[in-house]
Motif scaffolding. Structure first.
Motif, mmCIF file in Angstrom:
data_model
loop_
_atom_site.group_PDB
_atom_site.id
_atom_site.type_symbol
_atom_site.label_atom_id
_atom_site.label_comp_id
_atom_site.label_asym_id
_atom_site.label_seq_id
_atom_site.Cartn_x
_atom_site.Cartn_y
_atom_site.Cartn_z
ATOM 1 N N THR A 161 0.737 -1.201 -0.098
ATOM 2 C CA THR A 161 -0.021 -0.058 0.061
ATOM 3 C C THR A 161 0.844 1.311 0.013
ATOM 4 O O THR A 161 1.842 1.381 0.883
ATOM 5 C CB THR A 161 -0.734 -0.087 1.227
ATOM 6 O OG1 THR A 161 -1.819 -1.253 1.329
ATOM 7 C CG2 THR A 161 -1.771 1.177 1.255
ATOM 8 N N PRO A 162 0.752 2.150 -1.047
ATOM 9 C CA PRO A 162 1.673 3.323 -1.000
ATOM 10 C C PRO A 162 1.407 4.076 0.414
ATOM 11 O O PRO A 162 0.407 4.088 0.937
ATOM 12 C CB PRO A 162 1.021 4.140 -2.233
ATOM 13 C CG PRO A 162 0.304 3.267 -3.026
ATOM 14 C CD PRO A 162 -0.267 2.104 -2.219
ATOM 15 N N ASP A 163 2.596 4.518 0.761
ATOM 16 C CA ASP A 163 2.606 5.443 1.871
ATOM 17 C C ASP A 163 3.390 6.764 1.418
ATOM 18 O O ASP A 163 4.693 6.894 1.496
ATOM 19 C CB ASP A 163 3.741 4.760 2.974
ATOM 20 C CG ASP A 163 3.683 5.459 4.221
ATOM 21 O OD1 ASP A 163 3.408 6.604 4.381
ATOM 22 O OD2 ASP A 163 4.052 4.908 5.307
ATOM 23 N N PRO A 164 2.738 7.611 0.841
ATOM 24 C CA PRO A 164 3.313 8.921 0.183
ATOM 25 C C PRO A 164 4.384 9.673 0.986
ATOM 26 O O PRO A 164 5.226 10.255 0.664
ATOM 27 C CB PRO A 164 2.110 9.539 -0.462
ATOM 28 C CG PRO A 164 0.962 8.830 -0.498
ATOM 29 C CD PRO A 164 1.277 7.697 0.650
ATOM 30 N N GLU A 165 3.977 9.879 2.238
ATOM 31 C CA GLU A 165 4.802 10.733 3.021
ATOM 32 C C GLU A 165 5.940 10.188 3.522
ATOM 33 O O GLU A 165 7.122 10.862 3.355
ATOM 34 C CB GLU A 165 3.960 11.128 4.567
ATOM 35 C CG GLU A 165 2.799 12.113 3.850
ATOM 36 C CD GLU A 165 1.929 12.146 5.291
ATOM 37 O OE1 GLU A 165 2.517 11.926 6.369
ATOM 38 O OE2 GLU A 165 0.887 12.960 5.201
ATOM 39 N N LEU A 166 6.111 8.893 3.736
ATOM 40 C CA LEU A 166 7.319 7.916 3.900
ATOM 41 C C LEU A 166 8.238 8.088 2.581
ATOM 42 O O LEU A 166 9.261 8.206 2.651
ATOM 43 C CB LEU A 166 6.927 6.717 4.152
ATOM 44 C CG LEU A 166 8.279 5.659 4.430
ATOM 45 C CD1 LEU A 166 8.882 5.911 5.361
ATOM 46 C CD2 LEU A 166 7.748 4.047 4.244
ATOM 47 N N GLU A 167 7.617 7.986 1.537
ATOM 48 C CA GLU A 167 8.271 8.035 0.303
ATOM 49 C C GLU A 167 8.858 9.348 -0.021
ATOM 50 O O GLU A 167 10.015 9.396 -0.405
ATOM 51 C CB GLU A 167 7.215 7.603 -1.111
ATOM 52 C CG GLU A 167 7.024 6.211 -0.731
ATOM 53 C CD GLU A 167 5.731 5.849 -1.704
ATOM 54 O OE1 GLU A 167 5.153 6.327 -2.459
ATOM 55 O OE2 GLU A 167 5.016 4.777 -1.194
ATOM 56 N N ALA A 168 8.005 10.558 0.296
ATOM 57 C CA ALA A 168 8.631 11.706 0.118
ATOM 58 C C ALA A 168 9.975 11.737 1.057
ATOM 59 O O ALA A 168 11.009 12.519 0.729
ATOM 60 C CB ALA A 168 7.765 12.675 0.340
ATOM 61 N N ALA A 169 9.816 11.217 2.451
ATOM 62 C CA ALA A 169 10.586 11.466 3.372
ATOM 63 C C ALA A 169 11.985 10.754 2.895
ATOM 64 O O ALA A 169 13.245 11.220 3.305
ATOM 65 C CB ALA A 169 10.332 10.888 4.813
ATOM 66 N N TYR A 170 11.970 9.751 2.190
ATOM 67 C CA TYR A 170 12.964 8.754 1.578
ATOM 68 C C TYR A 170 13.991 9.717 0.739
ATOM 69 O O TYR A 170 15.082 9.850 0.995
ATOM 70 C CB TYR A 170 12.514 7.572 0.934
ATOM 71 C CG TYR A 170 13.747 6.743 0.580
ATOM 72 C CD1 TYR A 170 14.429 5.916 1.471
ATOM 73 C CD2 TYR A 170 14.173 6.991 -0.778
ATOM 74 C CE1 TYR A 170 15.558 5.111 0.893
ATOM 75 C CE2 TYR A 170 15.329 6.183 -1.445
ATOM 76 C CZ TYR A 170 15.949 5.316 -0.403
ATOM 77 O OH TYR A 170 16.957 4.509 -1.016
ATOM 78 N N LEU A 171 13.154 10.548 -0.112
ATOM 79 C CA LEU A 171 13.867 11.445 -1.010
ATOM 80 C C LEU A 171 14.402 12.642 -0.237
ATOM 81 O O LEU A 171 15.681 12.840 -0.333
ATOM 82 C CB LEU A 171 12.708 11.947 -1.998
ATOM 83 C CG LEU A 171 13.387 13.196 -3.141
ATOM 84 C CD1 LEU A 171 12.616 12.925 -4.390
ATOM 85 C CD2 LEU A 171 13.613 14.474 -2.536
ATOM 86 N N GLN A 172 13.969 13.182 0.765
ATOM 87 C CA GLN A 172 14.468 14.080 1.766
ATOM 88 C C GLN A 172 15.453 13.576 2.392
ATOM 89 O O GLN A 172 16.328 14.361 2.831
ATOM 90 C CB GLN A 172 13.437 14.830 2.764
ATOM 91 C CG GLN A 172 12.136 15.499 1.828
ATOM 92 C CD GLN A 172 12.812 16.989 1.441
ATOM 93 O OE1 GLN A 172 13.852 17.226 1.037
ATOM 94 N NE2 GLN A 172 11.784 17.753 0.932
ATOM 95 N N PHE A 173 15.178 12.232 2.900
ATOM 96 C CA PHE A 173 16.718 11.725 3.588
ATOM 97 C C PHE A 173 17.862 11.889 2.637
ATOM 98 O O PHE A 173 18.895 11.997 3.076
ATOM 99 C CB PHE A 173 16.198 10.042 3.885
ATOM 100 C CG PHE A 173 17.360 9.753 4.725
ATOM 101 C CD1 PHE A 173 17.839 9.880 6.018
ATOM 102 C CD2 PHE A 173 17.841 8.450 4.013
ATOM 103 C CE1 PHE A 173 18.857 9.366 6.459
ATOM 104 C CE2 PHE A 173 18.884 7.728 4.719
ATOM 105 C CZ PHE A 173 19.538 8.018 5.912
#
Length: 788
Positions: A333-345
């Motif tokens: 299931t997509p977790d868009p905020e986690l995926e955005a956080a991965y980019l910001q990491f």
């Protein structure tokens, strides 16, 4: 006994170094002026796109997978965050063993070991022991990484008292700070210990210094002060007792100097003494002041790009970071905020690891020991380049400068070694023409001007093209002037190396690369490999443009342009339907190999485009080859695949590969570790940290949102269904000198703003609709007509 190859001639080294040394701006560990002290207090975030958190500290024996990274661009550490024993594994980007490594092995290639080539190593171990704060005696434990402030925070409750510690690495003060506070009447009692990792002797509790056989000196220092208690030196440690708060400040570095003429050393610099000066200067200010200074400096870069890929559920937000990774992989299931956080990491790692020193190596800036695989080196056949694909694409162009400055500082040595050693008769890759000019590299390079492992003839073109792309993003004439000698030297090397041949069954005469290896498989002596042909074709085009824009070497630029016209470009195999990797219809290597060497013309190059400007047969051949390579490999290989699928506008394939990299790594398997570092399974059950995927994956995510080349921008070229409902990105850079702010809903742009940072004219497209933009630098325009 093999005779010693001719040493690089010192006059050649000095002559080659004059221009590069004058242009290189790579700083060393030096004294600096007092930084500006901002007054505004930083505000912590609870936004899960910028906040990572965990409910357990790192195990001392699993620091590379569980320790949290901090860094100021030069000085870094992994922090364990155990309540009773804070452990920091501290690194300096320049702390390398080894040296010039200028003697070839019997096969004409370079030695590649820790003693000759050298290795990236740890600087120090810092421990803060709190004997009464054992993990079993506390509750409510939590540690977090605030990506918006570059701040680690650990909190827990013991005996009714809430304890809190913060760790950050300040670039303005050039130190790492640990600040321990509490609320509820608690006290801190324990000790601080600073130790070297190379068997150092002497020194004391507050500092140490030593040197390697090659002459590199290094040192580190620590100081501590508290409130309401006592802090004193006790033998080899600093003891503290009864303190209501405690501040520990540590720094260190080496006498590395980015100057080939000085053999990359500054003999006048005493690193231990300088480290003592830095920690004392920083400790003269309250921890809050140091934190404000650090955050203001960091946010000047981090705040350049904001991203939302959609909204996560309250249930997802309630999970800690490791639990979210597990749930995302399990439930799909997509977790868009986690995926955005991965980019910001990834952006956090870039800012923390690439400012004011050497560029990020295979380990980035972080180690858990002195024996990293591949020596933690600079691999020039994908890894070093991938480390910097993200920088310009996510608003971090200043972080790219470390790579530019490294290449310029190494260029005199690379040139000297190429001219003295490349045509050694034992080197299977030597030039059949007997000519030799310019410079190239080996697959591995170190900071001492040295090379390791095999020669890598096309590595010069790939490095030059990477530096050129930075110019396409920034339009910086200063940068172009710096890299011009490097571009020209690479062209001179290829002018001497290319061989004329007549294509079978025709009278057409073309130029092909001499014997080489398509990284990293297949025959070792193939001529005309696609990898080299594509990279050199790009190089020649970039050089011609650079010469024209700088008004230099018009006659030589014409020569290079004529060579480019004669270059052989790869065909599609009638047997496999794939773009040929070698000048053969047969596949001469591994069909599912990790490297995408024959697809460098698709990404990072631009020759192969699915927009009608490239023959359909070529695009289809590239697509077929990419398909054959597969969808599950090592992290960096998945990132490269995702970038290629994004270029081909296959959104779901690109997204699948991004998510494959986010799957939790367990048992040493490929994937994302507890601390979000990418893990590379080098053999069954043994995984290592290799940082390139932490940058390559975010680069792929940005290419899914925006494709650009000078004169052309394409909006949402590979937007996956998981992000389509709604999202926005502000500050997204585009080649050609523009920055884009973009909002979308249901997969369609709803707001588009284009700002010029130097670009003049470009075309903006979305699904066949185009708008031409003409802007003066500093101006912007909001575009309409893309919405439904």
């Amino acid at each position: 006994m093999t005779p010693r190859p001719t040493d690089p001639d010192r006059r050649t080294l000095i002559a080659a170094g004059l221009t590069a040394a004058a242009l290189a701006g790579l700083p060393a560990f030096t004294a600096s002026a007092a930084p500006r002290r901002p007054l505004d207090a930083p505000r912590p975030t609870e936004d899960s796109r910028h906040l990572l958190w965990w409910q357990a500290p790192a195990d001392d024996h699993s620091m590379i997978e569980q320790g949290l990274p901090v860094g100021n661009g030069r000085l870094g550490a992994l922090a364990g965050n155990d309540p009773g024993r804070e452990l920091l594994l501290i690194t300096d980007a320049t702390l390398w063993t080894g040296g010039l490594n200028d003697e070839l092995d019997d096969d004409g290639q370079f030695p590649y070991g820790r003693a000759d080539f050298g290795s990236f190593t740890l600087l120090a171990r810092l421990t803060v022991d709190l004997p009464d704060h054992d993990l079993s005696a506390v509750n409510g434990y939590r540690r977090s990484l605030d990506l918006s402030q570059a701040l680690l925070t650990t909190t827990y409750v013991r005996a009714g008292v809430t304890y809190r510690r913060q760790i950050f690495a300040s670039r303005p003060d050039d130190v790492i700070v640990l600040h321990f506070t509490q609320s509820g009447g608690g006290r801190y009692t324990g000790s601080v210990t600073l130790e070297g990792t190379h068997g150092e002797t002497g020194g004391g509790a507050e500092s140490f210094g030593a040197s390697f056989p090659g002459g590199l000196r290094y040192g580190a220092a620590v100081t501590a002060h508290g409130t309401g208690g006592r802090v004193r030196v006790n033998g080899a440690r600093i003891d503290f007792s009864g303190c209501s708060d405690l501040t520990v400040v540590v720094s260190g570095g080496t006498n590395y100097a980015p100057d080939a003429r000085a053999r990359y050393r500054d003999p006048s610099l005493d690193p231990e003494k300088l480290a003592r000066t830095k920690v004392r200067a920083a400790a003269a200010h309250p921890a809050g002041t140091l934190l404000r200074t650090h955050v203001a400096d960091y946010r000047a870069l981090y705040g350049r790009l904001a991203l939302s890929l959609g909204t996560s559920t309250p249930g997802q937000r309630a999970l800690d970071t490791w639990e979210r990774l597990i749930a995302r992989a399990r439930d799909r299931t997509p977790d868009p905020e986690l995926e955005a956080a991965y980019l910001q990491f990834g952006r956090y790692l870039m800012i923390s690891g690439s400012r004011g020193s050497l560029p990020l190596n295979l380990q980035g800036l972080w180690l858990d020991g002195n024996d990293p695989d591949w020596m933690g080196d600079y691999h020039t056949d994908i890894n070093l380049q991938m480390n910097y694909w993200m920088a310009d694409r996510t608003g971090l162009s200043p972080c790219f400068d470390a790579l530019t400055d490294y290449c310029l500082a190494q260029l005199p040595s690379w040139t000297a070694l190429t001219r003295s050693l490349f045509n050694d008769p034992r080197n299977r890759y030597r030039n059949s023409t007997g000519k030799n000019a310019g410079w190239t590299v080996a697959i591995s390079t170190n900071p001492h001007g040295g090379m390791g492992w095999w020669w890598h003839p096309a590595g010069n073109a790939w490095l030059a093209n990477t530096l050129w792309e930075h110019y396409e993003f920034t339009g910086s004439r200063t940068h172009l002037e710096k890299i011009y000698p490097l571009l020209k030297g690479a062209c001179e090397f290829w002018e001497a190396r290319l061989l004329p041949t007549t294509l079978p069954g025709s009278e057409r005469k073309v130029l092909v690369a001499d014997s080489d290896w398509s990284p990293e498989h297949g025959p070792l002596d193939a001529r005309g490999i696609t990898y080299a042909q594509e990279l050199v074709w790009e190089l020649f085009g970039h050089y011609r443009t650079a010469a024209g824009e700088l008004g230099k070497d018009a006659a030589y630029a014409d020569t290079v342009a004529a060579l480019r016209e004669r270059l052989y470009l790869p065909q599609v195999s009638p047997k496999t339907g794939w773009l040929e990797e070698w000048m053969s219809p047969d596949n001469l290597g591994e069909g599912t190999h990790r490297h995408l060497s024959p697809l460098v013309g698709l990404f990072p190059g631009d020759r192969i485009r699915p927009d009608g400007s490239t023959p359909r047969e070529t695009v289809d051949g590239a697509t077929a080859l990419l398909t054959a390579r597969g969808m599950d490999s090592f992290g960096w290989a998945n990132a490269w695949r995702a970038l290629c699928w994004a270029r081909l506008k296959h959104a779901e394939k690109a997204y699948e590969l991004v998510m494959t990299n986010l799957r939790p790594s367990t048992g040493g398997g490929n994937g994302t570790a507890f601390n979000l570092f990418d893990i590379y399974e080098v053999e069954q059950g043994r995984g290592i940290f290799q940082i390139d995927a932490n940058f390559g994956t975010p680069a792929a995510m940005t290419e899914m949102l925006l494709y650009s080349r000078p004169g052309h921008l394409e909006l949402l070229p590979a937007l996956p269904a998981a992000w389509a409902a709604s999202g926005h990105v502000t500050g997204l850079p585009a080649r050609g000198g523009f920055v884009v702010d973009l909002r979308w809903r249901e997969g369609t742009p709803t707001s588009v703003r284009v700002r010029s940072i130097g670009g003049r004219t470009t075309t903006v497209t979305y699904r066949g609709t185009s708008r031409t933009v003409d802007l003066r630098p500093g101006r912007s325009v909001t575009l309409k007509g893309f919405t439904r």
